[in-house]
Design a protein around this motif. Structure first.
Motif: not given
Length: 245
Positions: A162-167, A195-205, A237-241
Protein backbone atom coordinates in the motif's frame (compact mmCIF):
# COMPACT_ATOMS: atom_id res chain seq x y z
CA UNK A 1 7.18 -12.74 12.56
CA UNK A 2 9.31 -12.53 9.43
CA UNK A 3 10.53 -8.99 8.80
CA UNK A 4 12.41 -7.79 5.75
CA UNK A 5 14.36 -4.60 6.41
CA UNK A 6 14.22 -2.05 3.57
CA UNK A 7 17.34 -0.02 4.22
CA UNK A 8 17.26 2.99 1.89
CA UNK A 9 14.79 2.94 -1.00
CA UNK A 10 14.83 5.90 -3.38
CA UNK A 11 15.52 8.42 -0.65
CA UNK A 12 18.12 11.11 -1.25
CA UNK A 13 21.09 11.47 1.08
CA UNK A 14 19.71 14.67 2.59
CA UNK A 15 16.49 13.05 3.82
CA UNK A 16 18.26 11.51 6.80
CA UNK A 17 21.80 12.03 8.14
CA UNK A 18 22.39 8.26 8.49
CA UNK A 19 20.78 6.98 5.31
CA UNK A 20 22.90 4.03 4.06
CA UNK A 21 23.87 4.43 0.42
CA UNK A 22 27.36 3.02 -0.18
CA UNK A 23 28.09 -0.71 -0.11
CA UNK A 24 29.91 -0.37 3.22
CA UNK A 25 27.04 1.60 4.76
CA UNK A 26 24.49 -0.91 3.53
CA UNK A 27 26.60 -3.75 4.92
CA UNK A 28 26.85 -2.11 8.34
CA UNK A 29 23.10 -1.57 8.47
CA UNK A 30 22.48 -5.14 7.32
CA UNK A 31 24.49 -6.42 10.30
CA UNK A 32 22.53 -4.14 12.64
CA UNK A 33 19.08 -5.13 11.38
CA UNK A 34 19.97 -8.80 11.46
CA UNK A 35 20.92 -8.47 15.11
CA UNK A 36 17.63 -6.65 15.69
CA UNK A 37 15.67 -9.58 14.25
CA UNK A 38 15.32 -8.99 10.48
CA UNK A 39 15.24 -12.10 8.32
CA UNK A 40 16.24 -10.44 5.02
CA UNK A 41 17.16 -7.05 3.57
CA UNK A 42 15.99 -5.08 0.54
CA UNK A 43 18.25 -2.36 -0.86
CA UNK A 44 18.49 0.13 -3.70
CA UNK A 45 22.14 0.11 -4.84
CA UNK A 46 23.75 3.38 -5.88
CA UNK A 47 26.41 4.33 -8.41
CA UNK A 48 29.52 6.36 -7.63
CA UNK A 49 27.50 9.59 -7.83
CA UNK A 50 24.89 8.32 -5.36
CA UNK A 51 22.18 7.70 -7.96
CA UNK A 52 20.02 4.57 -7.91
CA UNK A 53 21.48 2.00 -10.27
CA UNK A 54 20.64 -1.33 -11.88
CA UNK A 55 24.14 -1.71 -13.35
CA UNK A 56 25.62 -5.11 -12.55
CA UNK A 57 28.76 -3.51 -11.08
CA UNK A 58 26.73 -1.46 -8.59
CA UNK A 59 24.28 -4.24 -7.71
CA UNK A 60 27.17 -6.67 -7.31
CA UNK A 61 29.15 -4.31 -5.09
CA UNK A 62 26.23 -3.76 -2.71
CA UNK A 63 25.30 -7.44 -2.59
CA UNK A 64 28.89 -8.59 -2.08
CA UNK A 65 29.46 -6.15 0.77
CA UNK A 66 26.29 -7.25 2.58
CA UNK A 67 27.10 -10.94 2.07
CA UNK A 68 30.61 -10.50 3.44
CA UNK A 69 29.37 -8.67 6.53
CA UNK A 70 26.23 -10.75 7.16
CA UNK A 71 26.75 -14.24 5.68
CA UNK A 72 23.55 -16.13 5.04
CA UNK A 73 21.28 -13.08 5.23
CA UNK A 74 19.07 -13.04 2.10
CA UNK A 75 19.65 -9.91 0.00
CA UNK A 76 17.05 -8.40 -2.31
CA UNK A 77 17.18 -5.41 -4.64
CA UNK A 78 14.76 -3.16 -6.51
CA UNK A 79 14.08 -3.20 -10.24
CA UNK A 80 11.97 -0.02 -10.18
CA UNK A 81 11.42 1.27 -13.70
CA UNK A 82 12.11 4.83 -12.60
CA UNK A 83 15.77 3.84 -12.10
CA UNK A 84 16.20 3.68 -15.89
CA UNK A 85 14.02 6.74 -16.46
CA UNK A 86 11.09 4.62 -17.64
CA UNK A 87 13.14 2.83 -20.32
CA UNK A 88 11.78 -0.75 -20.32
CA UNK A 89 14.39 -2.30 -22.68
CA UNK A 90 17.25 -0.62 -20.81
CA UNK A 91 15.98 -2.05 -17.54
CA UNK A 92 15.71 -5.54 -19.00
CA UNK A 93 19.25 -5.31 -20.43
CA UNK A 94 20.66 -4.14 -17.10
CA UNK A 95 18.96 -6.87 -15.09
CA UNK A 96 19.82 -9.60 -17.63
CA UNK A 97 23.49 -8.73 -17.07
CA UNK A 98 23.17 -9.78 -13.41
CA UNK A 99 23.34 -13.40 -14.56
CA UNK A 100 27.03 -12.86 -15.28
CA UNK A 101 27.79 -11.80 -11.71
CA UNK A 102 29.63 -14.26 -9.46
CA UNK A 103 27.29 -16.12 -7.13
CA UNK A 104 28.44 -14.07 -4.11
CA UNK A 105 27.56 -10.84 -5.92
CA UNK A 106 24.18 -11.94 -7.27
CA UNK A 107 21.08 -10.95 -5.25
CA UNK A 108 18.92 -13.69 -3.75
CA UNK A 109 15.76 -11.99 -5.01
CA UNK A 110 14.51 -8.84 -6.70
CA UNK A 111 11.18 -7.05 -6.49
CA UNK A 112 9.27 -6.46 -9.74
CA UNK A 113 6.21 -4.21 -9.76
CA UNK A 114 3.14 -5.49 -11.62
CA UNK A 115 2.06 -1.90 -12.28
CA UNK A 116 5.11 -1.31 -14.48
CA UNK A 117 5.31 -2.53 -18.10
CA UNK A 118 7.61 -5.45 -18.83
CA UNK A 119 6.85 -7.55 -15.73
CA UNK A 120 6.79 -10.90 -17.54
CA UNK A 121 10.04 -10.52 -19.45
CA UNK A 122 11.83 -9.14 -16.42
CA UNK A 123 10.58 -11.87 -14.10
CA UNK A 124 11.66 -14.57 -16.56
CA UNK A 125 15.12 -13.00 -16.93
CA UNK A 126 15.58 -13.01 -13.16
CA UNK A 127 14.41 -16.61 -12.83
CA UNK A 128 16.76 -17.73 -15.61
CA UNK A 129 19.61 -16.05 -13.72
CA UNK A 130 18.74 -18.00 -10.57
CA UNK A 131 17.40 -14.90 -8.81
CA UNK A 132 14.08 -15.14 -7.00
CA UNK A 133 11.25 -12.76 -7.86
CA UNK A 134 9.06 -10.83 -5.45
CA UNK A 135 5.91 -9.68 -7.23
CA UNK A 136 4.98 -6.15 -6.16
CA UNK A 137 1.17 -6.03 -6.11
CA UNK A 138 -0.27 -2.60 -5.37
CA UNK A 139 -3.93 -3.07 -6.33
CA UNK A 140 -6.59 -5.69 -7.11
CA UNK A 141 -5.89 -5.16 -10.82
CA UNK A 142 -2.21 -5.96 -10.21
CA UNK A 143 -3.32 -9.18 -8.52
CA UNK A 144 -5.37 -10.08 -11.58
CA UNK A 145 -2.42 -9.31 -13.86
CA UNK A 146 -0.19 -11.59 -11.81
CA UNK A 147 -2.68 -14.44 -12.07
CA UNK A 148 -3.02 -13.93 -15.82
CA UNK A 149 0.77 -13.92 -16.30
CA UNK A 150 1.05 -17.61 -15.41
CA UNK A 151 4.08 -16.77 -13.29
CA UNK A 152 2.44 -16.46 -9.87
CA UNK A 153 3.48 -19.93 -8.75
CA UNK A 154 7.15 -19.21 -9.53
CA UNK A 155 7.39 -16.17 -7.28
CA UNK A 156 9.49 -16.20 -4.11
CA UNK A 157 6.79 -14.15 -2.44
CA UNK A 158 4.02 -11.72 -3.28
CA UNK A 159 4.44 -8.23 -1.86
CA UNK A 160 1.09 -6.67 -1.04
CA UNK A 161 2.10 -3.02 -0.97
CA UNK A 162 0.00 0.00 0.00
CA UNK A 163 2.08 2.83 -1.37
CA UNK A 164 0.03 6.02 -1.27
CA UNK A 165 -2.73 5.94 1.32
CA UNK A 166 -3.67 7.71 4.56
CA UNK A 167 -3.38 5.56 7.64
CA UNK A 168 -7.14 5.02 7.98
CA UNK A 169 -7.35 3.56 4.45
CA UNK A 170 -4.33 1.26 4.70
CA UNK A 171 -6.05 -1.84 6.06
CA UNK A 172 -9.11 -1.72 3.74
CA UNK A 173 -6.89 -1.22 0.69
CA UNK A 174 -4.69 -4.12 1.71
CA UNK A 175 -7.74 -6.32 2.30
CA UNK A 176 -9.00 -5.62 -1.23
CA UNK A 177 -5.73 -6.89 -2.68
CA UNK A 178 -5.43 -9.87 -0.35
CA UNK A 179 -8.97 -10.94 -1.28
CA UNK A 180 -7.89 -11.22 -4.93
CA UNK A 181 -4.96 -13.44 -3.95
CA UNK A 182 -6.98 -16.03 -2.03
CA UNK A 183 -5.92 -19.53 -2.95
CA UNK A 184 -2.38 -18.62 -3.99
CA UNK A 185 0.16 -20.85 -2.22
CA UNK A 186 2.94 -18.28 -2.61
CA UNK A 187 4.00 -16.58 0.66
CA UNK A 188 2.73 -13.03 1.07
CA UNK A 189 4.38 -10.03 2.65
CA UNK A 190 2.18 -7.09 3.64
CA UNK A 191 3.57 -3.59 4.09
CA UNK A 192 2.85 0.07 3.54
CA UNK A 193 4.78 3.26 2.97
CA UNK A 194 4.45 6.60 4.72
CA UNK A 195 1.31 6.88 6.90
CA UNK A 196 0.28 3.34 5.93
CA UNK A 197 3.47 1.78 7.32
CA UNK A 198 2.63 1.12 10.96
CA UNK A 199 -1.05 0.16 10.52
CA UNK A 200 0.06 -2.56 8.11
CA UNK A 201 2.86 -3.83 10.35
CA UNK A 202 0.13 -4.42 12.93
CA UNK A 203 -2.25 -5.92 10.37
CA UNK A 204 0.43 -8.27 9.02
CA UNK A 205 1.03 -9.57 12.55
CA UNK A 206 -2.70 -10.03 13.09
CA UNK A 207 -3.00 -12.02 9.86
CA UNK A 208 0.17 -14.03 10.43
CA UNK A 209 1.91 -12.55 7.38
CA UNK A 210 5.47 -11.37 6.84
CA UNK A 211 6.05 -7.61 6.76
CA UNK A 212 8.66 -5.01 5.90
CA UNK A 213 10.09 -2.02 7.73
CA UNK A 214 12.95 0.40 7.27
CA UNK A 215 13.90 3.84 6.11
CA UNK A 216 12.54 3.20 2.64
CA UNK A 217 9.03 3.00 4.08
CA UNK A 218 9.18 5.45 6.99
CA UNK A 219 11.48 7.70 8.97
CA UNK A 220 9.08 7.75 11.93
CA UNK A 221 8.21 5.58 14.90
CA UNK A 222 4.53 4.66 15.43
CA UNK A 223 4.14 7.62 17.79
CA UNK A 224 5.22 10.02 15.03
CA UNK A 225 8.67 10.75 16.43
CA UNK A 226 11.87 10.34 14.41
CA UNK A 227 13.16 6.77 14.24
CA UNK A 228 16.74 6.28 15.39
CA UNK A 229 17.61 3.98 12.49
CA UNK A 230 16.78 0.83 10.59
CA UNK A 231 17.63 -1.49 13.47
CA UNK A 232 15.43 0.52 15.83
CA UNK A 233 12.57 0.29 13.32
CA UNK A 234 12.95 -3.49 13.15
CA UNK A 235 12.91 -3.81 16.93
CA UNK A 236 9.83 -1.60 17.17
CA UNK A 237 8.04 -3.56 14.42
CA UNK A 238 8.69 -6.82 16.24
CA UNK A 239 7.33 -5.30 19.46
CA UNK A 240 4.25 -3.99 17.63
CA UNK A 241 3.75 -7.41 16.10
CA UNK A 242 3.89 -9.16 19.47
CA UNK A 243 1.31 -6.72 20.84
CA UNK A 244 -1.03 -7.35 17.90
CA UNK A 245 -1.09 -11.14 18.24
Amino acid sequence: MFIKACLNGSRAAGEHPRLPLTPDELAADAVAVRRAGAGAVHVHPRDAAGRESLAATDVGAATSAIRAAAPGLPVGVSTGLWITGGDVPARLDAVTAWARLPAAARPDFASVNLSEPGFGDLARALLEAGIGVEAGVWSPSDAATLTASGLAGRMTRILVEVIDAPSEEAVPRAAAVLDRLDGSPVPRLLHGEGPATWPLVTEAARLGLATRIGREDTLLDPDGGPAEGNAALVRRALAEGRSAR
